[in-house]
Motif scaffolding. Structure first.
Motif, PDB file in Angstrom:
ATOM      1  N   ARG A   1      40.319   3.724  63.926  1.00  0.00           N
ATOM      2  CA  ARG A   1      41.477   4.616  63.943  1.00  0.00           C
ATOM      3  C   ARG A   1      41.282   5.741  64.962  1.00  0.00           C
ATOM      4  O   ARG A   1      42.207   6.145  65.640  1.00  0.00           O
ATOM      5  N   ASN A   2      40.062   6.202  65.064  1.00  0.00           N
ATOM      6  CA  ASN A   2      39.793   7.254  66.038  1.00  0.00           C
ATOM      7  C   ASN A   2      39.947   6.739  67.460  1.00  0.00           C
ATOM      8  O   ASN A   2      40.365   7.472  68.353  1.00  0.00           O
ATOM      9  N   ASP A   3      39.634   5.471  67.658  1.00  0.00           N
ATOM     10  CA  ASP A   3      39.841   4.888  68.980  1.00  0.00           C
ATOM     11  C   ASP A   3      41.296   5.043  69.382  1.00  0.00           C
ATOM     12  O   ASP A   3      41.613   5.400  70.511  1.00  0.00           O
ATOM     13  N   LEU A   4      42.160   4.759  68.421  1.00  0.00           N
ATOM     14  CA  LEU A   4      43.579   4.899  68.698  1.00  0.00           C
ATOM     15  C   LEU A   4      43.893   6.334  69.095  1.00  0.00           C
ATOM     16  O   LEU A   4      44.565   6.588  70.100  1.00  0.00           O
TER      17      LEU A   4
ATOM     18  N   SER B   1      41.702  -3.591  64.189  1.00  0.00           N
ATOM     19  CA  SER B   1      41.304  -3.587  65.588  1.00  0.00           C
ATOM     20  C   SER B   1      42.405  -4.121  66.495  1.00  0.00           C
ATOM     21  O   SER B   1      42.813  -3.457  67.457  1.00  0.00           O
ATOM     22  N   ARG B   2      42.855  -5.293  66.190  1.00  0.00           N
ATOM     23  CA  ARG B   2      43.901  -5.916  66.990  1.00  0.00           C
ATOM     24  C   ARG B   2      45.131  -5.036  67.075  1.00  0.00           C
ATOM     25  O   ARG B   2      45.749  -4.894  68.122  1.00  0.00           O
ATOM     26  N   GLU B   3      45.484  -4.500  65.934  1.00  0.00           N
ATOM     27  CA  GLU B   3      46.694  -3.713  65.867  1.00  0.00           C
ATOM     28  C   GLU B   3      46.611  -2.514  66.788  1.00  0.00           C
ATOM     29  O   GLU B   3      47.539  -2.218  67.537  1.00  0.00           O
ATOM     30  N   VAL B   4      45.471  -1.852  66.723  1.00  0.00           N
ATOM     31  CA  VAL B   4      45.287  -0.674  67.550  1.00  0.00           C
ATOM     32  C   VAL B   4      45.381  -1.038  69.032  1.00  0.00           C
ATOM     33  O   VAL B   4      46.061  -0.372  69.811  1.00  0.00           O
ATOM     34  N   GLU B   5      44.727  -2.101  69.399  1.00  0.00           N
ATOM     35  CA  GLU B   5      44.802  -2.550  70.793  1.00  0.00           C
ATOM     36  C   GLU B   5      46.239  -2.736  71.249  1.00  0.00           C
ATOM     37  O   GLU B   5      46.662  -2.232  72.288  1.00  0.00           O
ATOM     38  N   GLU B   6      46.972  -3.463  70.460  1.00  0.00           N
ATOM     39  CA  GLU B   6      48.369  -3.733  70.813  1.00  0.00           C
ATOM     40  C   GLU B   6      49.187  -2.461  70.970  1.00  0.00           C
ATOM     41  O   GLU B   6      49.968  -2.316  71.903  1.00  0.00           O
ATOM     42  N   ILE B   7      48.987  -1.574  70.005  1.00  0.00           N
ATOM     43  CA  ILE B   7      49.767  -0.344  70.037  1.00  0.00           C
ATOM     44  C   ILE B   7      49.483   0.446  71.302  1.00  0.00           C
ATOM     45  O   ILE B   7      50.408   0.890  72.002  1.00  0.00           O
TER      46      ILE B   7
END
Lengths: 194, 194, 194, 194
Positions: free
Chosen positions: A117-120, A57-63
């Motif tokens: 992952r789909n959120d990303l 989750s965090r990772e996706v947000e940051e990216i």
DNA sequence: AATGAATGAGGATTCATTCAT
DNA sequence: CATGAATGAATCCTCATTCAT
């Protein structure tokens, strides 16, 4: 407020997942590296997968955040699109193992991981949509269906993730991205030279 | 001829891997389903991964064969390209879990799996190359660098595998493939209407 | 007469046992190296241990024969004793199997293996006995109990087998044997200089 | 202090190894006897061999300690030497299976076991060295090379271990040890009666 | 909240032995 | 006699999770 432990766990887990992937990372390792008892992890998370989900989750947000920043630095739609592509790969490179496709070993929470992952993916699409929209308004792009095109582009880019990031291909990715971009702009049919 | 057991093992393993993936499939299961003793598997394969590698190998061979067949059924380069794209996804759909991208941290033996997966990619590239070449010769396509373009296209298509095959996305893939193809042929720049 | 297979099995087994020991040698290996089907081994032997026992037997026979020959080449009792010691080690070096006590993994036939090993020991004792006897008759040796002395000497020599042959000790065995011989002849008490 | 489990494991393992030897003892057994989960053993040891190594280590330490004690109870060098020999066998008798010489072909981890066993040997040598030295100083022994003699003696004694302890020979070992000692002191040559 | 010792259900692998051809 | 495919018991080891302190 003893959030320090939590932070330590998440940071460590991120590093571990990034290095070894979800399955090859075990809680002993995380606990040891985070200077925390294994049981402590279970005070904050229901399971190993819980930890993974949070890290993901965090990772996706940051990216998403960083890609958006990069795109907004540019002015013209063409350059924005180029910037999107390049910064996407820049920022995803480090998250390879975390986003990892390691679909096995997640079981029940597989669905949640997919959602994240789909959120990303959806975030990427929405960035591209606004780029395309702007391009349409400025008369630079000509498209039938912005959303469809945006999604198609984003889907395509995932292929490069797969072969380049995940597959560890030694090829210079930039070559291909540039080529893809050229095709994207002009197509391959010779009739375009009418 | 007692190759029956071997065949039973491979067939069963294929089914099992296809359904559960590499990791969640255990030898007990394969042995039981194949009506074979666990030890028998070790008469034919050095390890569980050995079985997987063989199954993967066969699968890739079959897929390449079938794609080639589909492409050759068409005459014009444009239709060949379209046929390539569609048949690729048709035939890969069933192999999702077998090709599965579970990266599990770049392990020793899994290296061979990567090699096999790359073979598939290279075969695809080589099919696209011949399509593009033919298109160039017939004056239908106009390209600077055939190989580069072919690889870029194949990389792109992997993105659809990722989201659609692996990710289990519910979206209708054909939409996107058609859109991709449209872009591929004409590009998105409005200047093409000169 | 198809004794060739039997011979191949025994020869191969000897080599394999010598190199890897009883336990780490498996029948697959022997069969493969002997260019023989695994089942064939069971035509000649009841079990793996049966093979081992036969190999062990042969080795003992050969060694006793060769030691006897060496001793008989000498004339004086002292030289015979020295010859015994040296040739024993010369000829046993290759017969590591005998020492390979690997008491585990032999189970039921342990007793038989011990019997065979004891045969060798008894043969050695009997050789030493005749040497000592001759020495006594010629007035060169002075002993209370020939048999007891012979056995004590043979027991002692086994220590060198253990450390030197089996243990793979890098020390020069001859040094110790010479020293042992010196003590054997003269003892360590200073009173001997009366 | 939860070292109880560790102690239970080691004690149990010692008993088990002593009774069945390294190979025939399996972890399930140790775990069951120690009233401990199998996994618990792996909290304390890396592997089955790890357990064995620890047990072996302890055993060797104890033996050396006890032999040293026995020797120091005596005053004259001759009696010390005799005491050494007898107590050595007394104390090793119980450790037969633990020290066990199952050679199994010089394996990776077993290398460490050899090292430990060699430690025992070296400790014995060093005890004998000090006895001989004292004997020399007191004019009781007459030797050219103390170390060489000490090692030769210790090597010799190993022969008795081999046949008596390991081989399970039924003979009364003391007889032979006494005889060995007699030879050791006086030699076998009649010339000593000059 | 934190600890870390304890758990035990899996799973992969080996190999002597059997037996139908 | 020879074969070699098939067997399956036996065993080591991993690791997520629990729980008493």
């Amino acid at each position: 407020m003893k959030k320090e432990k939590l932070e330590a766990i998440l940071t460590t887990a991120r590093t571990a997942f990034a290095r070894y992937g979800l399955r090859k990372t075990n809680l002993d390792e995380i606990a040891r590296m985070a200077r925390v008892a294994k049981g402590t992890i279970y005070n904050y998370f229901r399971s190993k997968e819980g930890v993974y989900l949070q890290v993901l989750s965090r990772e996706v947000e940051e990216i998403v955040e960083e890609i958006t920043l990069s795109v907004n630095r540019e002015v013209s739609p063409e350059k924005k699109l180029a910037s999107f592509v390049h910064s996407k790969f820049q920022h995803m490179r480090r998250a390879v193992n975390i986003l990892n496709l390691d679909r096995e070993g997640i079981e029940e929470h597989l669905h949640k991981a997919d959602t994240i992952r789909n959120d990303l993916f959806e975030s990427e699409v929405s960035i591209v949509v606004s780029i395309l929209k702007e391009g349409m308004e400025k008369g630079v792009f000509k498209l039938n269906d912005i959303l469809l095109t945006a999604r198609a582009i984003c889907h395509s880019l995932r292929g490069f993730e797969l072969n380049w990031l995940v597959g560890g291909s030694q090829e210079r990715i930039e070559h291909y991205l540039d080529e893809l971009q050229r095709i994207l702009f002009f197509g391959i049919l010779s009739e375009r030279n009418c």
